[in-house]
Write a protein that holds these residues in place. Structure first.
Motif, PDB file in Angstrom:
ATOM      1  N   CYS A  38       2.472   6.182   2.981  1.00 17.18           N
ATOM      2  CA  CYS A  38       1.609   5.019   3.193  1.00 17.18           C
ATOM      3  C   CYS A  38       0.149   5.416   3.388  1.00 17.18           C
ATOM      4  O   CYS A  38      -0.732   4.600   3.202  1.00 17.18           O
ATOM      5  CB  CYS A  38       2.096   4.217   4.393  1.00 17.18           C
ATOM      6  SG  CYS A  38       3.726   3.487   4.116  1.00 17.18           S
ATOM      7  N   ASP A  39      -0.092   6.648   3.788  1.00 19.49           N
ATOM      8  CA  ASP A  39      -1.449   7.147   3.909  1.00 19.49           C
ATOM      9  C   ASP A  39      -1.798   7.783   2.566  1.00 19.49           C
ATOM     10  O   ASP A  39      -1.550   8.962   2.326  1.00 19.49           O
ATOM     11  CB  ASP A  39      -1.525   8.172   5.038  1.00 19.49           C
ATOM     12  CG  ASP A  39      -2.939   8.665   5.292  1.00 19.49           C
ATOM     13  OD1 ASP A  39      -3.848   8.320   4.491  1.00 19.49           O
ATOM     14  OD2 ASP A  39      -3.137   9.397   6.278  1.00 19.49           O
ATOM     15  N   CYS A  70       2.148  15.606  -2.076  1.00 17.24           N
ATOM     16  CA  CYS A  70       1.687  15.079  -0.791  1.00 17.24           C
ATOM     17  C   CYS A  70       1.242  16.232   0.097  1.00 17.24           C
ATOM     18  O   CYS A  70       1.952  17.234   0.232  1.00 17.24           O
ATOM     19  CB  CYS A  70       2.828  14.309  -0.122  1.00 17.24           C
ATOM     20  SG  CYS A  70       2.389  13.544   1.446  1.00 17.24           S
ATOM     21  N   PRO A 116       2.143  -0.971   7.614  1.00 17.10           N
ATOM     22  CA  PRO A 116       1.971  -0.294   6.327  1.00 17.10           C
ATOM     23  C   PRO A 116       2.477  -1.090   5.127  1.00 17.10           C
ATOM     24  O   PRO A 116       2.181  -0.732   4.004  1.00 17.10           O
ATOM     25  CB  PRO A 116       2.801   0.977   6.508  1.00 17.10           C
ATOM     26  CG  PRO A 116       3.842   0.600   7.506  1.00 17.10           C
ATOM     27  CD  PRO A 116       3.177  -0.376   8.421  1.00 17.10           C
ATOM     28  N   LYS A 145      -4.360   8.813   1.227  1.00 16.25           N
ATOM     29  CA  LYS A 145      -5.281   9.955   1.218  1.00 16.25           C
ATOM     30  C   LYS A 145      -4.520  11.278   1.191  1.00 16.25           C
ATOM     31  O   LYS A 145      -5.083  12.305   0.840  1.00 16.25           O
ATOM     32  CB  LYS A 145      -6.210   9.904   2.433  1.00 16.25           C
ATOM     33  CG  LYS A 145      -7.195   8.739   2.393  1.00 16.25           C
ATOM     34  CD  LYS A 145      -8.041   8.697   3.630  1.00 16.25           C
ATOM     35  CE  LYS A 145      -7.197   8.059   4.703  1.00 16.25           C
ATOM     36  NZ  LYS A 145      -7.824   7.779   5.947  1.00 16.25           N
ATOM     37  N   LYS A 146      -3.240  11.255   1.552  1.00 16.06           N
ATOM     38  CA  LYS A 146      -2.423  12.474   1.536  1.00 16.06           C
ATOM     39  C   LYS A 146      -1.961  12.839   0.125  1.00 16.06           C
ATOM     40  O   LYS A 146      -1.492  13.946  -0.094  1.00 16.06           O
ATOM     41  CB  LYS A 146      -1.188  12.297   2.424  1.00 16.06           C
ATOM     42  CG  LYS A 146      -1.498  12.219   3.889  1.00 16.06           C
ATOM     43  CD  LYS A 146      -0.210  12.091   4.688  1.00 16.06           C
ATOM     44  CE  LYS A 146      -0.490  12.076   6.174  1.00 16.06           C
ATOM     45  NZ  LYS A 146       0.756  12.044   6.940  1.00 16.06           N
ATOM     46  N   ASN A 168       1.207   5.519   8.590  1.00 17.28           N
ATOM     47  CA  ASN A 168       0.059   5.892   9.385  1.00 17.28           C
ATOM     48  C   ASN A 168      -0.859   4.694   9.607  1.00 17.28           C
ATOM     49  O   ASN A 168      -2.050   4.787   9.463  1.00 17.28           O
ATOM     50  CB  ASN A 168      -0.700   7.042   8.699  1.00 17.28           C
ATOM     51  CG  ASN A 168      -1.694   7.697   9.641  1.00 17.28           C
ATOM     52  OD1 ASN A 168      -1.622   7.532  10.838  1.00 17.28           O
ATOM     53  ND2 ASN A 168      -2.628   8.430   9.076  1.00 17.28           N
ATOM     54  N   CYS A 169      -0.273   3.560   9.880  1.00 19.39           N
ATOM     55  CA  CYS A 169      -1.058   2.372  10.205  1.00 19.39           C
ATOM     56  C   CYS A 169      -0.144   1.362  10.904  1.00 19.39           C
ATOM     57  O   CYS A 169       1.071   1.512  10.925  1.00 19.39           O
ATOM     58  CB  CYS A 169      -1.710   1.784   8.967  1.00 19.39           C
ATOM     59  SG  CYS A 169      -0.571   1.298   7.683  1.00 19.39           S
ATOM     60  N   LYS A 187       0.791  -1.230   0.000  1.00 21.80           N
ATOM     61  CA  LYS A 187       0.000   0.000   0.000  1.00 21.80           C
ATOM     62  C   LYS A 187       0.823   1.279   0.000  1.00 21.80           C
ATOM     63  O   LYS A 187       0.304   2.344  -0.290  1.00 21.80           O
ATOM     64  CB  LYS A 187      -1.011  -0.004   1.129  1.00 21.80           C
ATOM     65  CG  LYS A 187      -0.499   0.447   2.474  1.00 21.80           C
ATOM     66  CD  LYS A 187      -1.602   0.593   3.469  1.00 21.80           C
ATOM     67  CE  LYS A 187      -1.888   2.054   3.683  1.00 21.80           C
ATOM     68  NZ  LYS A 187      -2.984   2.349   4.519  1.00 21.80           N
ATOM     69  N   CYS A 188       2.096   1.246   0.323  1.00 17.89           N
ATOM     70  CA  CYS A 188       2.930   2.446   0.368  1.00 17.89           C
ATOM     71  C   CYS A 188       3.521   2.755  -1.011  1.00 17.89           C
ATOM     72  O   CYS A 188       3.788   1.858  -1.786  1.00 17.89           O
ATOM     73  CB  CYS A 188       4.072   2.259   1.365  1.00 17.89           C
ATOM     74  SG  CYS A 188       3.510   1.951   3.044  1.00 17.89           S
TER      75      CYS A 188
END
Length: 128
Positions: free
Chosen positions: A105-106, A115, A126, A108-109, A122-123, A71-72
């Protein structure tokens, strides 16, 4: 470069005032600049040395290979990272940098311009 010639870094020509990301988007400087607390800073006097580029590329490649399918995401400069304090509006963002390498990794940013917020994890896990 002459051995005895002093090395100086001059900031880009601009009026002294507080600048925002809205201003940053309109600039046509020859140099790469960053915004720190609304002030303009030249990122580097010249292109990084060859060893810097070699190491940066190797690290980015390792990150990219490791993170592929996870996901990152990894990005290399030039890539804007904006740090909002009170609002996500371009006119209210006064800190914009271009890290050599960043891992986000987030997701949504991320947006089309880079970014929004600090890169990082943020998990709990990640890399899955």
């Amino acid at each position: 470069m002459e051995a005895n010639k002093p090395v100086t870094v001059n900031e880009p020509e601009a009026e002294y005032q507080l600048y925002s990301y809205s201003d940053y988007l309109t600039w046509q400087f020859d140099e790469v600049v960053e915004l720190i607390r609304g002030k303009i800073f030249k990122k580097a006097a010249a292109a990084p040395k060859r060893i810097h580029q070699r190491i940066s590329l190797k690290l980015a490649t390792k990150f990219y290979t490791f993170l592929e399918g996870k996901k990152c995401h990894v990005y290399e400069a030039p890539f804007d990272v904006r740090f909002p304090k009170t609002s996500n509006e371009d006119s209210q963002i006064f800190d914009v940098v271009q890290p050599d390498i960043c891992v986000i990794c987030d997701l949504k940013k991320l947006d089309d311009r880079g970014c929004l917020g600090a890169p990082g994890f943020n998990c709990r896990n990640p890399f899955t």
